[in-house]
Motif scaffolding. Structure first.
Motif, PDB file in Angstrom:
ATOM      1  N   ASP A  20       0.906  -3.386  -8.069  1.00  0.00           N
ATOM      2  CA  ASP A  20       1.268  -4.660  -7.439  1.00  0.00           C
ATOM      3  C   ASP A  20       2.370  -5.382  -8.236  1.00  0.00           C
ATOM      4  O   ASP A  20       3.303  -5.942  -7.658  1.00  0.00           O
ATOM      5  N   SER A  78      -1.269  -2.902 -11.591  1.00  0.00           N
ATOM      6  CA  SER A  78       0.072  -2.577 -12.115  1.00  0.00           C
ATOM      7  C   SER A  78       1.013  -2.206 -10.985  1.00  0.00           C
ATOM      8  O   SER A  78       2.197  -2.571 -11.017  1.00  0.00           O
ATOM      9  N   LYS A  86       3.931  -8.932 -20.842  1.00  0.00           N
ATOM     10  CA  LYS A  86       4.258  -8.001 -21.930  1.00  0.00           C
ATOM     11  C   LYS A  86       5.740  -8.095 -22.273  1.00  0.00           C
ATOM     12  O   LYS A  86       6.556  -8.439 -21.410  1.00  0.00           O
ATOM     13  N   GLY A 104      -6.179   8.471 -14.988  1.00  0.00           N
ATOM     14  CA  GLY A 104      -5.774   8.559 -13.582  1.00  0.00           C
ATOM     15  C   GLY A 104      -5.043   9.858 -13.296  1.00  0.00           C
ATOM     16  O   GLY A 104      -5.281  10.520 -12.286  1.00  0.00           O
ATOM     17  N   THR A 105      -4.142  10.240 -14.216  1.00  0.00           N
ATOM     18  CA  THR A 105      -3.406  11.497 -14.042  1.00  0.00           C
ATOM     19  C   THR A 105      -4.364  12.682 -14.082  1.00  0.00           C
ATOM     20  O   THR A 105      -4.189  13.662 -13.355  1.00  0.00           O
ATOM     21  N   LEU A 144       9.158  -8.035 -14.408  1.00  0.00           N
ATOM     22  CA  LEU A 144       7.976  -7.249 -14.779  1.00  0.00           C
ATOM     23  C   LEU A 144       7.353  -7.779 -16.073  1.00  0.00           C
ATOM     24  O   LEU A 144       6.134  -7.902 -16.192  1.00  0.00           O
ATOM     25  N   SER A 162      -3.599   5.199 -17.324  1.00  0.00           N
ATOM     26  CA  SER A 162      -2.594   6.163 -16.859  1.00  0.00           C
ATOM     27  C   SER A 162      -3.070   7.582 -17.115  1.00  0.00           C
ATOM     28  O   SER A 162      -2.969   8.459 -16.261  1.00  0.00           O
ATOM     29  N   ARG A 165      -6.702   8.405  -4.539  1.00  0.00           N
ATOM     30  CA  ARG A 165      -6.514   6.988  -4.905  1.00  0.00           C
ATOM     31  C   ARG A 165      -7.835   6.239  -4.773  1.00  0.00           C
ATOM     32  O   ARG A 165      -8.173   5.399  -5.594  1.00  0.00           O
ATOM     33  N   THR A 213       0.760  -0.430 -16.639  1.00  0.00           N
ATOM     34  CA  THR A 213      -0.591   0.138 -16.688  1.00  0.00           C
ATOM     35  C   THR A 213      -0.970   0.499 -18.120  1.00  0.00           C
ATOM     36  O   THR A 213      -0.143   1.025 -18.864  1.00  0.00           O
ATOM     37  N   ARG A 230       2.659   1.748  -3.377  1.00  0.00           N
ATOM     38  CA  ARG A 230       1.830   2.383  -4.412  1.00  0.00           C
ATOM     39  C   ARG A 230       1.755   3.885  -4.164  1.00  0.00           C
ATOM     40  O   ARG A 230       1.835   4.687  -5.095  1.00  0.00           O
ATOM     41  N   SER A 231       1.632   4.267  -2.901  1.00  0.00           N
ATOM     42  CA  SER A 231       1.560   5.689  -2.569  1.00  0.00           C
ATOM     43  C   SER A 231       2.823   6.423  -3.001  1.00  0.00           C
ATOM     44  O   SER A 231       2.770   7.567  -3.423  1.00  0.00           O
ATOM     45  N   ARG A 239       0.847  -1.209   0.000  1.00  0.00           N
ATOM     46  CA  ARG A 239       0.000   0.000   0.000  1.00  0.00           C
ATOM     47  C   ARG A 239       0.884   1.262   0.000  1.00  0.00           C
ATOM     48  O   ARG A 239       0.654   2.196  -0.752  1.00  0.00           O
ATOM     49  N   ASP A 278       3.118   6.391  -7.175  1.00  0.00           N
ATOM     50  CA  ASP A 278       1.944   6.690  -7.990  1.00  0.00           C
ATOM     51  C   ASP A 278       1.653   8.192  -8.047  1.00  0.00           C
ATOM     52  O   ASP A 278       1.451   8.818  -7.024  1.00  0.00           O
ATOM     53  N   VAL A 279       1.675   8.739  -9.255  1.00  0.00           N
ATOM     54  CA  VAL A 279       1.229  10.129  -9.412  1.00  0.00           C
ATOM     55  C   VAL A 279      -0.047  10.143 -10.256  1.00  0.00           C
ATOM     56  O   VAL A 279      -0.271  11.024 -11.068  1.00  0.00           O
ATOM     57  N   GLY A 280      -0.829   9.126 -10.080  1.00  0.00           N
ATOM     58  CA  GLY A 280      -2.076   9.041 -10.830  1.00  0.00           C
ATOM     59  C   GLY A 280      -1.958   8.103 -12.012  1.00  0.00           C
ATOM     60  O   GLY A 280      -2.946   7.749 -12.627  1.00  0.00           O
ATOM     61  N   ASN A 281      -0.711   7.705 -12.340  1.00  0.00           N
ATOM     62  CA  ASN A 281      -0.501   6.947 -13.578  1.00  0.00           C
ATOM     63  C   ASN A 281      -0.449   5.428 -13.385  1.00  0.00           C
ATOM     64  O   ASN A 281      -0.069   4.721 -14.299  1.00  0.00           O
ATOM     65  N   TYR A 282      -0.774   4.946 -12.191  1.00  0.00           N
ATOM     66  CA  TYR A 282      -0.779   3.506 -11.948  1.00  0.00           C
ATOM     67  C   TYR A 282      -2.170   3.042 -11.548  1.00  0.00           C
ATOM     68  O   TYR A 282      -2.851   3.725 -10.793  1.00  0.00           O
ATOM     69  N   ASP A 283      -2.564   1.874 -12.009  1.00  0.00           N
ATOM     70  CA  ASP A 283      -3.757   1.269 -11.429  1.00  0.00           C
ATOM     71  C   ASP A 283      -3.284   0.249 -10.376  1.00  0.00           C
ATOM     72  O   ASP A 283      -2.087  -0.039 -10.272  1.00  0.00           O
ATOM     73  N   GLY A 284      -4.220  -0.280  -9.598  1.00  0.00           N
ATOM     74  CA  GLY A 284      -3.845  -1.136  -8.478  1.00  0.00           C
ATOM     75  C   GLY A 284      -3.061  -2.361  -8.897  1.00  0.00           C
ATOM     76  O   GLY A 284      -2.016  -2.671  -8.305  1.00  0.00           O
ATOM     77  N   GLU A 338     -11.833  -1.046  -9.327  1.00  0.00           N
ATOM     78  CA  GLU A 338     -10.868  -1.971  -8.710  1.00  0.00           C
ATOM     79  C   GLU A 338     -10.778  -1.682  -7.214  1.00  0.00           C
ATOM     80  O   GLU A 338      -9.712  -1.861  -6.606  1.00  0.00           O
ATOM     81  N   ARG A 340      -9.921   7.089  -7.752  1.00  0.00           N
ATOM     82  CA  ARG A 340      -9.491   6.368  -8.951  1.00  0.00           C
ATOM     83  C   ARG A 340      -9.834   4.893  -8.879  1.00  0.00           C
ATOM     84  O   ARG A 340     -10.238   4.294  -9.872  1.00  0.00           O
TER      85      ARG A 340
END
Lengths: 307, 256
Positions: free
Chosen positions: A126, A124, A253, B53-54, A247, B50, B213, B45, A112-113, A109, A116-122, B222, B216
């Protein structure tokens, strides 16, 4: 009536705070443990023989509300709290007094904080957490190979040398930055497509950068800087290479090669080392991993002989 | 009490500020849509997630600043006006006046925040974002409530401090709150005793980044971490309680 509504409001507050305490894990939350276990189970034998992430214990920083923070140690089986020392809030590695290499981590947790600047989902975040755990576990592996001791020793020597001044000078030199980015782009091309032309282009860019350094700076300073940067590339580049493989395997990927340009300090060596490790690894029949951390060989020792 | 809130809304909801915030929000959304993606190498992501979320993150920061602008001087002005005494004479107790104004500020801020997202909502609909109506509604409510919390805190501060000081503190609150976990992490990482104490103190500052968070995770369907929701609800409860108690305290001090 008013009195009852005040009591109800108070009860709601008490209920919420109680819920916060009840939902607080006793040691580490199960999600973090689950992610650590998943990353420890990854098999790297074909990527780096001998590297087993599950043999290194993990110390997770535990934030305690209204009391001193602590660390929770996990070795894959047992989980226990360490209260008698100040925990370190970092994603890193360390060595116990008895020589046991260990990972230092924050929980998933918090990770992620931090990233994350808004560009990650949960999901990803993880995946990235697991990959970073592997990165640090690889540093533990380097330590077992005797490289950590050498790295620490060399870095303490560099603290009192001119290498930091040289590094700062280069970080503020636009011409050097251009040459560095050119070299990175040539490495990316070569990583994406292995052919004579891309190899020659890389060697040319490398030579140009070296020529510039020796023409414009003191030879002794540049020799020292190149040894310093090679050491950093070796430590962080290989760990980044393993992290990116993790990763890629976890996300399903393909590996991506890109550069964000010239970055100051040592962070650029993660990127350059990753490209170089990937390219060298592609050379058929070359055993470069067995003694890489036990000798003073650099990436260039293999790269420049690639053809 | 309701009449004062309505009056406060009427006074503050001027067409010009709505248009301005609509344009500002639209510009932010469009700029981010056309290349404002924060790239991290090998970030697994999806690009669309992304990007959206931004956008949520930036819009929540701007709406926080909007809440500060709306709320920074209203209570101070009310305390100086004759209207406070008149309303008291007509039976609306002074503490209830202050509480109503704080709630009014919070509602105005939420409305401006809603306007900020107009273009963003259009993008969500056109681009068919990975969400549904329920997810979007829940995310939108949490986004608005976060702004409301900022407005309530700024209003409370304005009961004790002049508007200009409150404005500065409000901006700090938004900046620190929006990067709360990163700053707390840096303080803990430095390993010094002072850093650890400051990090503990920061537990009492609203973590706007955690609220974002939550927004989002609700939006992208999720939502798993119940702790984010509990922390969010505790801060709403705590802020409303503090506003209520501060209103009572100030009304006793002013003796109206």
């Amino acid at each position: 009536m008013k009195k009852y509504s005040y009591i109800l409001w108070l009860l709601i507050g008490i209920g919420l705070i109680a819920l916060l305490f009840v939902s607080q894990p006793r040691l580490i939350d199960s999600h973090t443990i689950d992610l650590i276990n998943k990353s420890r189970r990854l098999d790297f034998e074909k990527h780096w023989p001998g590297f087993k992430p599950d043999i290194y214990p993990v110390e997770v920083y535990k934030r305690n509300f209204l009391k001193k923070d602590s660390a929770v140690r996990y070795d894959g089986k047992e989980l226990y709290e360490i209260n008698n020392k100040t925990p370190i809030y970092a994603l890193s590695m360390d060595v116990d007094p008895d020589g046991q290499a260990k990972l230092l981590a924050v929980n998933a947790r918090d990770f992620r904080s931090l990233s994350d600047v808004g560009n990650y989902d949960g999901s990803s975040a993880d995946l990235y957490y697991q990959a970073v755990i592997i990165h640090e576990a690889f540093h533990c592996f380097q330590s077992d190979q005797g490289f950590y001791e050498l790295f620490e020793k060399q870095m303490s020597v560099y603290e009192n040398s001119t290498v930091i001044t040289t590094s700062r000078k280069l970080d503020n030199d636009p011409e050097y930055q251009k040459l560095w980015v050119n070299e990175m782009n040539s490495l990316i091309d070569y990583a994406k497509e292995e052919n004579e032309q891309n190899y020659r282009a890389y060697v040319e860019c490398y030579r140009q950068r070296l020529d510039y350094l020796y023409e414009n700076f003191d030879t002794e300073d540049i020799d020292e800087y190149l040894t310093y940067s090679a050491l950093y590339e070796k430590a962080e580049g290989t760990a980044k290479y393993i992290e990116n493989i993790a990763l890629s395997e976890l996300s399903g990927k393909e590996l991506k090669f890109s550069t964000t340009g010239y970055s100051e300090g040592t962070s650029k060596f993660y990127e350059s080392g990753f490209f170089k490790a990937y390219i060298i690894n592609r050379i058929e029949g070359l055993d470069w991993k067995t003694d890489f951390f036990k000798t003073n060989k650099t990436f260039e020792d293999y790269l420049l002989k690639a053809k | 009490m309701k009449a004062l809130i309505k009056l406060h809304l009427k006074e503050n909801l001027k067409g010009r500020s709505f248009i301005l915030f609509g344009i500002l929000g639209g510009l932010v959304s469009l700029i981010l849509l056309t290349g404002g993606l924060i790239i991290v190498e090998n970030n697994p992501t999806e690009e669309a997630i992304s990007q959206l979320g931004t956008q949520w993150k930036l819009l929540s920061i701007i709406s926080g600043f909007a809440a500060v602008t709306v709320s920074m001087g209203t209570i101070e002005r009310h305390l100086k006006e004759k209207r406070a005494e008149l309303l008291a004479l007509h039976g609306l107790a002074f503490d209830r006046q202050l509480f109503s104004l704080a709630i009014g500020n919070s509602l105005v801020s939420m409305m401006l925040s809603a306007i900020l997202t107009l273009v963003f909502v259009l993008i969500i609909i056109i681009d068919q974002a990975p969400t549904n109506l329920l997810g979007f509604t829940a995310a939108f409510i949490s986004y608005l409530l976060s702004t409301g919390i900022v407005a309530l805190i700024v209003s409370t501060l304005n009961m004790f401090l002049p508007g200009i000081v409150v404005a500065v503190l409000g901006v700090f609150l938004v900046i620190i709150g929006s990067f709360h976990q990163v700053i707390q992490g840096m303080l803990l990482n430095n390993g010094q005793l002072a850093g650890r104490i400051l990090a503990k103190i920061m537990d009492f500052i609203p973590p706007l980044d955690v609220f974002n968070r939550l927004t989002r995770s609700l939006f992208f369907l999720e939502f798993k971490d119940g702790r984010d929701l509990i922390v969010f609800l505790i801060f709403i409860w705590l802020t409303l309680t503090v506003v209520f108690l501060a209103s009572k305290g100030v009304s006793r001090r002013e003796k109206i």
